[in-house]
Design an enzyme around this catalytic site. Structure first.
Site, PDB file in Angstrom:
ATOM      1  N   ASP A   1       0.792  -0.843  -0.142  1.00 36.97           N
ATOM      2  CA  ASP A   1       0.075  -0.427  -0.286  1.00 36.97           C
ATOM      3  C   ASP A   1       1.135   1.385  -0.348  1.00 36.97           C
ATOM      4  OD1 ASP A   1      -3.190   0.807   1.050  1.00 36.97           O
ATOM      5  OD2 ASP A   1      -1.630   2.323   1.846  1.00 36.97           O
TER       6      ASP A   1
ATOM      7  N   ASP B   1      -3.667   2.138  -5.281  1.00 37.07           N
ATOM      8  CA  ASP B   1      -2.544   2.687  -4.088  1.00 37.07           C
ATOM      9  C   ASP B   1      -2.516   1.166  -3.861  1.00 37.07           C
ATOM     10  OD1 ASP B   1      -3.856   3.073  -2.059  1.00 37.07           O
ATOM     11  OD2 ASP B   1      -2.810   4.152  -1.298  1.00 37.07           O
ATOM     12  N   GLU B   2      -2.737  -0.279  -3.944  1.00 35.39           N
ATOM     13  CA  GLU B   2      -2.953  -0.980  -3.219  1.00 35.39           C
ATOM     14  C   GLU B   2      -3.206  -2.630  -3.723  1.00 35.39           C
ATOM     15  OE1 GLU B   2      -5.672  -1.716  -0.020  1.00 35.39           O
ATOM     16  OE2 GLU B   2      -6.175   0.522  -0.425  1.00 35.39           O
TER      17      GLU B   2
END
Ligand code: DCP
Ligand code: CA
Ligand code: CA
Length: 366
Positions: free
Chosen positions: A14, A108-109
């Site tokens: 993340d 984002d992860e």
């Protein structure tokens, strides 16, 4: 540890303060400063806060007005989603050097299953180190990672040493890790559920584990089943690459709760346009329109309608959304509205939804 199934090596990566870090990287004058992406000092909601801004209590989903009050020196920056998507692709490319089993959860992860990996590296922790170092060198941003035997624990662990850190929960430590965990940190336990658990004197994994499956199901419905198992280290959900898109959605949280349906319709028109744009971009259309309403007390309601034809046009989406909005009186003022469209024409037709149907569901958010 109950393990009737093979142990897997899962990494959850993340990015740290994602939107804010990208903006600071792209505009060096913002480095080291308290910045908020999204919102303004007069209106709107903060999407992301730099770590410098978080020291003042600025957080995502906070109103711009409140954020500025907490941190007078705060600088507001407009989001640039194209740029975030570009970086998201760059990090995904790095992940794919290690395994094809990459499941993005958001820009984002992602989860990575590295049980078997392209580098023949038996250490998931070392792979995570390497991936984070490469993200830093090749993209210029820091990321955090969690490493464990399943997606649930990896996800929780990636927050543990954030920012720019990682945490491995080895198989022999899983049960203790889960017992000590505050239920508020459980992935899948939202604010409302956490409060409910606290009222039932369930504060930690250990407390949760002391409850029977019947007890948990009677208080939390289907989720009770999930809680019962994850707290015992059982979470068999696989890392699924390239999930076929089943729905498309857009939503907005408001800095002030809305109570007038006229204002809601205005907001919904923008949301419908966004959904329509994304449908066009993905070259799909859908039949089921769902209106999501989160009330000021955080209860969540969804109302859906299935048409017998596919649509992607914003006006047509709005026609259905309007009928859903007026279908039933609102029980409270509203903090979030969302529209999603499912039953996309990329899926195999489902017999059950060929008929027009309407359903209403009221549930708590989790
Ligand atoms: N985001 C958003 N609205 C929210 C939460 C997040 O628009 N309510 C966006 C901005 C974030 C990005 O998604 O930068 C990723 O969300 P995270 O929850 O992972 O938060 P951050 O990456 O900002 O911070 P952290 O370092 O805690 O992961
Ligand atoms: Ca993040
Ligand atoms: Ca995230």
């Amino acid at each position: 540890m109950e393990s009737d199934f093979p142990l897997r090596k899962i990494i959850h990566v993340d990015m740290d303060a994602f939107f804010a870090s990208v903006e600071q990287m792209d505009a060096p004058e913002l480095k080291g400063k308290a910045i908020a992406v999204g919102g303004s000092e007069k209106r709107g909601v903060v999407s992301a806060a730099s770590y410098e801004a978080r020291k003042f209590g600025v957080k995502s989903a906070m109103s711009g007005i409140q954020a500025k009050r907490n941190c007078p020196e705060l600088i507001f920056v407009k989001p640039n989603f194209e740029r975030y998507r570009e970086i998201s692709k760059q990090i995904r490319k790095i992940f794919l050097d290690y395994t094809d089993l990459v499941e993005p959860l958001s820009l984002d992860e992602a989860y990575l299953d590295v049980t078997v990996n392209k580098k023949g590296n038996p250490s998931a922790s070392l792979i995570a180190e390497e991936i984070r170092a490469r993200i830093f060198k090749e993209v210029g941003l820091t990321a955090s990672a969690g490493i464990s035997i399943n997606k649930f624990i990896a996800k929780v662990a990636s927050d543990y040493n954030k920012p720019n850190g990682q945490k491995t929960v080895n198989p022999e430590d899983v049960l203790v890790f889960l017992e000590d965990l505050d239920v508020r940190k459980f992935y899948g336990v939202g604010k409302v559920t956490a409060e409910k658990m606290y009222q039932l004197a369930i504060y930690t994994g250990k407390d949760l584990k002391s409850k029977s499956i019947e007890y948990l199901e009677s208080h939390f419905g289907k989720s009770g089943h999930y809680y019962y198992h994850v707290v015992r280290g059982i979470h068999n959900s696989e890392v699924r690459p390239n999930r076929i898109r089943k729905s498309l959605a857009a939503e907005r949280t408001f800095s002030e709760n809305l109570s007038s349906e006229i204002f809601m319709l205005e907001k919904l028109e923008h949301i419908a346009e966004e959904v329509s744009k994304r449908l066009t971009k993905n070259k799909v259309a859908g039949k089921t329109i769902t209106l999501k309403i989160k009330y000021s007390d955080f209860t969540l309601q969804t109302r859906s309608k299935t048409l017998n034809y596919f649509i992607s046009d914003a006006h047509l989406i709005m026609d259905t959304v309007k009928s859903l909005l007026i279908q039933e009186e609102l029980t409270n003022s509203v903090r979030l509205l969302g529209i999603s469209i499912s039953n996309l024409n990329t899926e195999k037709p489902n017999k059950k939804v060929e008929q027009e149907s309407v359903s209403v569901q009221l549930k708590f958010q989790f």
